[in-house]
Design an enzyme around this catalytic site. Structure first.
Site, PDB file in Angstrom:
ATOM      1  N   GLY A 220       3.471 -12.570  19.293  1.00 36.06           N
ATOM      2  CA  GLY A 220       4.265 -12.693  18.071  1.00 36.06           C
ATOM      3  C   GLY A 220       5.703 -12.319  18.370  1.00 36.06           C
ATOM      4  O   GLY A 220       5.982 -11.668  19.400  1.00 36.06           O
ATOM      5  N   ALA A 221       6.609 -12.756  17.507  1.00 39.24           N
ATOM      6  CA  ALA A 221       8.027 -12.416  17.697  1.00 39.24           C
ATOM      7  C   ALA A 221       8.701 -12.283  16.338  1.00 39.24           C
ATOM      8  O   ALA A 221       9.829 -12.739  16.140  1.00 39.24           O
ATOM      9  CB  ALA A 221       8.716 -13.459  18.564  1.00 39.24           C
ATOM     10  N   GLY A 222       8.005 -11.649  15.405  1.00 41.02           N
ATOM     11  CA  GLY A 222       8.573 -11.445  14.072  1.00 41.02           C
ATOM     12  C   GLY A 222       9.290 -10.112  13.992  1.00 41.02           C
ATOM     13  O   GLY A 222       9.627  -9.495  15.020  1.00 41.02           O
TER      14      GLY A 222
ATOM     15  N   LYS B  90      14.885  -5.327   5.275  1.00 46.55           N
ATOM     16  CA  LYS B  90      15.033  -4.298   6.323  1.00 46.55           C
ATOM     17  C   LYS B  90      16.348  -4.418   7.094  1.00 46.55           C
ATOM     18  O   LYS B  90      16.877  -3.419   7.571  1.00 46.55           O
ATOM     19  CB  LYS B  90      13.842  -4.354   7.278  1.00 46.55           C
ATOM     20  CG  LYS B  90      12.570  -3.785   6.662  1.00 46.55           C
ATOM     21  CD  LYS B  90      11.443  -3.787   7.675  1.00 46.55           C
ATOM     22  CE  LYS B  90      10.290  -2.938   7.171  1.00 46.55           C
ATOM     23  NZ  LYS B  90       9.204  -2.818   8.150  1.00 46.55           N
TER      24      LYS B  90
ATOM     25  N   THR C 291      10.603  -3.181   2.459  1.00 46.10           N
ATOM     26  CA  THR C 291       9.798  -4.131   3.201  1.00 46.10           C
ATOM     27  C   THR C 291      10.507  -5.484   3.095  1.00 46.10           C
ATOM     28  O   THR C 291      11.676  -5.549   2.698  1.00 46.10           O
ATOM     29  CB  THR C 291       8.334  -4.100   2.681  1.00 46.10           C
ATOM     30  OG1 THR C 291       7.579  -5.020   3.437  1.00 46.10           O
ATOM     31  CG2 THR C 291       8.214  -4.405   1.203  1.00 46.10           C
TER      32      THR C 291
ATOM     33  N   LEU D 244       0.831  -1.215   0.000  1.00 45.67           N
ATOM     34  CA  LEU D 244       0.000   0.000   0.000  1.00 45.67           C
ATOM     35  C   LEU D 244       0.862   1.261   0.000  1.00 45.67           C
ATOM     36  O   LEU D 244       0.335   2.375   0.007  1.00 45.67           O
ATOM     37  CB  LEU D 244      -0.898   0.005   1.248  1.00 45.67           C
ATOM     38  CG  LEU D 244      -2.053  -0.991   1.222  1.00 45.67           C
ATOM     39  CD1 LEU D 244      -2.762  -0.997   2.564  1.00 45.67           C
ATOM     40  CD2 LEU D 244      -3.045  -0.636   0.108  1.00 45.67           C
TER      41      LEU D 244
ATOM     42  N   GLY E  13      -4.104  -1.153  13.058  1.00 42.03           N
ATOM     43  CA  GLY E  13      -2.767  -0.862  12.531  1.00 42.03           C
ATOM     44  C   GLY E  13      -2.701   0.257  11.502  1.00 42.03           C
ATOM     45  O   GLY E  13      -1.614   0.570  10.995  1.00 42.03           O
TER      46      GLY E  13
HETATM   47  P1  NAP Z   1       6.629 -11.927  10.689  1.00 38.49           P
HETATM   48  O1  NAP Z   1       8.018 -11.477  10.822  1.00 38.49           O
HETATM   49  O2  NAP Z   1       6.246 -12.847   9.586  1.00 38.49           O
HETATM   50  O3  NAP Z   1       6.168 -12.599  12.093  1.00 38.49           O
HETATM   51  C1  NAP Z   1       4.902 -13.183  12.232  1.00 38.49           C
HETATM   52  C2  NAP Z   1       4.714 -13.651  13.671  1.00 38.49           C
HETATM   53  O4  NAP Z   1       3.399 -14.182  13.797  1.00 38.49           O
HETATM   54  C3  NAP Z   1       5.691 -14.761  14.077  1.00 38.49           C
HETATM   55  O5  NAP Z   1       6.068 -14.538  15.404  1.00 38.49           O
HETATM   56  C4  NAP Z   1       4.829 -16.029  13.954  1.00 38.49           C
HETATM   57  O6  NAP Z   1       5.156 -17.040  14.886  1.00 38.49           O
HETATM   58  C5  NAP Z   1       3.462 -15.504  14.316  1.00 38.49           C
HETATM   59  N1  NAP Z   1       2.425 -16.338  13.696  1.00 38.49           N
HETATM   60  C6  NAP Z   1       2.208 -16.522  12.363  1.00 38.49           C
HETATM   61  N2  NAP Z   1       1.182 -17.374  12.178  1.00 38.49           N
HETATM   62  C7  NAP Z   1       0.761 -17.751  13.418  1.00 38.49           C
HETATM   63  C8  NAP Z   1      -0.248 -18.635  13.886  1.00 38.49           C
HETATM   64  N3  NAP Z   1      -1.056 -19.307  13.038  1.00 38.49           N
HETATM   65  N4  NAP Z   1      -0.403 -18.805  15.232  1.00 38.49           N
HETATM   66  C9  NAP Z   1       0.403 -18.133  16.103  1.00 38.49           C
HETATM   67  N5  NAP Z   1       1.382 -17.281  15.703  1.00 38.49           N
HETATM   68  C10 NAP Z   1       1.556 -17.100  14.388  1.00 38.49           C
HETATM   69  O7  NAP Z   1       5.631 -10.688  10.539  1.00 38.49           O
HETATM   70  P2  NAP Z   1       5.852  -9.163  11.020  1.00 38.49           P
HETATM   71  O8  NAP Z   1       6.500  -8.405   9.950  1.00 38.49           O
HETATM   72  O9  NAP Z   1       6.431  -9.157  12.363  1.00 38.49           O
HETATM   73  O10 NAP Z   1       4.318  -8.658  11.066  1.00 38.49           O
HETATM   74  C11 NAP Z   1       3.414  -9.153  12.032  1.00 38.49           C
HETATM   75  C12 NAP Z   1       2.015  -8.554  11.828  1.00 38.49           C
HETATM   76  O11 NAP Z   1       2.079  -7.133  11.933  1.00 38.49           O
HETATM   77  C13 NAP Z   1       1.400  -8.831  10.459  1.00 38.49           C
HETATM   78  O12 NAP Z   1       0.020  -9.032  10.633  1.00 38.49           O
HETATM   79  C14 NAP Z   1       1.647  -7.558   9.676  1.00 38.49           C
HETATM   80  O13 NAP Z   1       0.683  -7.348   8.675  1.00 38.49           O
HETATM   81  C15 NAP Z   1       1.501  -6.522  10.786  1.00 38.49           C
HETATM   82  N6  NAP Z   1       2.251  -5.280  10.509  1.00 38.49           N
HETATM   83  C16 NAP Z   1       1.555  -4.102  10.443  1.00 38.49           C
HETATM   84  C17 NAP Z   1       2.219  -2.909  10.206  1.00 38.49           C
HETATM   85  C18 NAP Z   1       1.441  -1.633  10.142  1.00 38.49           C
HETATM   86  O14 NAP Z   1       1.976  -0.633   9.640  1.00 38.49           O
HETATM   87  N7  NAP Z   1       0.245  -1.592  10.650  1.00 38.49           N
HETATM   88  C19 NAP Z   1       3.611  -2.914  10.028  1.00 38.49           C
HETATM   89  C20 NAP Z   1       4.303  -4.128  10.105  1.00 38.49           C
HETATM   90  C21 NAP Z   1       3.599  -5.313  10.334  1.00 38.49           C
HETATM   91  P3  NAP Z   1       6.398 -18.054  14.639  1.00 38.49           P
HETATM   92  O15 NAP Z   1       7.617 -17.297  15.046  1.00 38.49           O
HETATM   93  O16 NAP Z   1       6.076 -19.206  15.519  1.00 38.49           O
HETATM   94  O17 NAP Z   1       6.375 -18.397  13.178  1.00 38.49           O
END
Ligand code: NAP
Length: 281
Positions: free
Chosen positions: A125-127, A65, A61, A15, A245
């Site tokens: 979460g821990a991403g 990063k 993205t 976006l 968000g």
């Molecule tokens: P990421 O690095 O892919 O991390 C995803 C996290 O979610 C990991 O800790 C993963 O656990 C966990 N997860 C995924 N599927 C799961 C499930 N079915 N059950 C339990 N835990 C699950 O993603 P990210 O970049 O940190 O982003 C995380 C979220 O934030 C996303 O929804 C993204 O769209 C949102 N976000 C929003 C903004 C904004 O501007 N609003 C900015 C950045 C991100 P594991 O470690 O066990 O795989």
């Protein structure tokens, strides 16, 4: 004309072009904003292209990063602490890296009357985004930071990097009992998993952990599509204030444009214009 781009892979659904166009149109700055697919390992080639073609800056993205860091002439303090850069300015062929994700999230917290300072923060979460927000919470003086994740070792790894700060740090798994235990004292609960996001099949099963939250706690979902996830609807029913968000998405882009333009923008005036552009998309 300001020449900008967003790079990543996948990039089709980004976006960023919509949001940055709305910002730059609102202040009458002539610009181009391209969406460029750059796969992992493709940064060097892209940077040569960007410098040769006089690109002024680019957003990053997944998966770039952290990988961008060795290419930078300078990185700002926070981006270095987060090991994550989402905004690069190119000046006279040199790259300057910033991170506006935490700035964007802080601003949206502030708008609903909360801040990390002295708060008990629970992150699900821990991403990548938790790595940034947990460090921002530590820098801002959170009382405690708890990271709960399906893969507990990732939560532990992030927590280990927070130990030089004053905040109490906890990590754990994603079981109902663990989430409930930490929710009882939470001031801000943040969902940073994709659970409940449009286009993702998975959602939280049992959300009854929300019932143990103090009524004064803010419940925040980093997801903005849908506007209200089941997680947020449940929190609202429970009497908690909620935050999605969208604020983070829009504010991080406005702050990135401040870096590109090297000037302060009227953030509060621009925000509703960008929000309207997003809602009309
Ligand atoms: P990421 O690095 O892919 O991390 C995803 C996290 O979610 C990991 O800790 C993963 O656990 C966990 N997860 C995924 N599927 C799961 C499930 N079915 N059950 C339990 N835990 C699950 O993603 P990210 O970049 O940190 O982003 C995380 C979220 O934030 C996303 O929804 C993204 O769209 C949102 N976000 C929003 C903004 C904004 O501007 N609003 C900015 C950045 C991100 P594991 O470690 O066990 O795989």
């Amino acid at each position: 004309m300001l020449k900008l781009a967003v790079i990543g892979s996948p990039i089709e659904h980004s976006l960023s072009p919509l949001v940055h166009s709305a910002i730059l149109n609102s202040i009458d700055v002539p610009y181009s904003y391209d969406k460029i697919k750059v796969d992992k390992g493709g940064l060097s080639e892209f940077i040569d292209y960007a410098v040769e073609n006089d690109i002024d800056g680019f957003n990053l993205t997944m998966p770039h990063k952290e990988d961008i860091i060795p290419f930078l002439a300078e990185i700002d303090k926070e981006a270095e602490a987060f090991s994550s850069v989402n905004t690069v300015c190119i000046r006279e062929g040199k790259l300057y890296g910033h991170n506006t994700d935490a700035m964007g999230y802080r601003k949206s917290l502030e708008k609903c009357g909360h801040s990390f300072k002295n708060s008990n923060i629970v992150l699900l979460g821990a991403g990548g985004v938790v790595k940034t927000l947990a460090m921002a919470a530590a820098i801002d003086g959170a009382r405690s930071i708890t990271i709960l994740n399906r893969t507990q070792s990732k939560a532990e790894e992030i927590c280990n990097k927070l130990r030089t700060y004053d905040s109490t740090v906890n990590y754990g798994g994603f079981s109902k009992s663990e989430i409930e235990w930490y929710c009882e004292k939470a001031d801000i609960l943040i969902n940073a998993t994709p659970l409940g996001m449009s286009g993702v099949d998975a959602d939280f099963g049992d959300l009854s952990f929300i019932e143990v939250l103090p009524k004064s706690a803010l419940v925040s979902d980093l997801i903005y599509n849908p506007e209200m996830t089941r997680f947020l609807k449940t929190a609202e029913k429970n009497g908690n204030k909620t935050l999605n968000g969208l604020g983070m998405l829009i504010y991080q882009a406005i702050f990135a444009d401040e870096y590109y333009l090297d000037m302060k923008l009227k953030v509060d005036e621009i925000y509703p214009i960008v929000k309207r552009a997003y809602e009309m998309k």
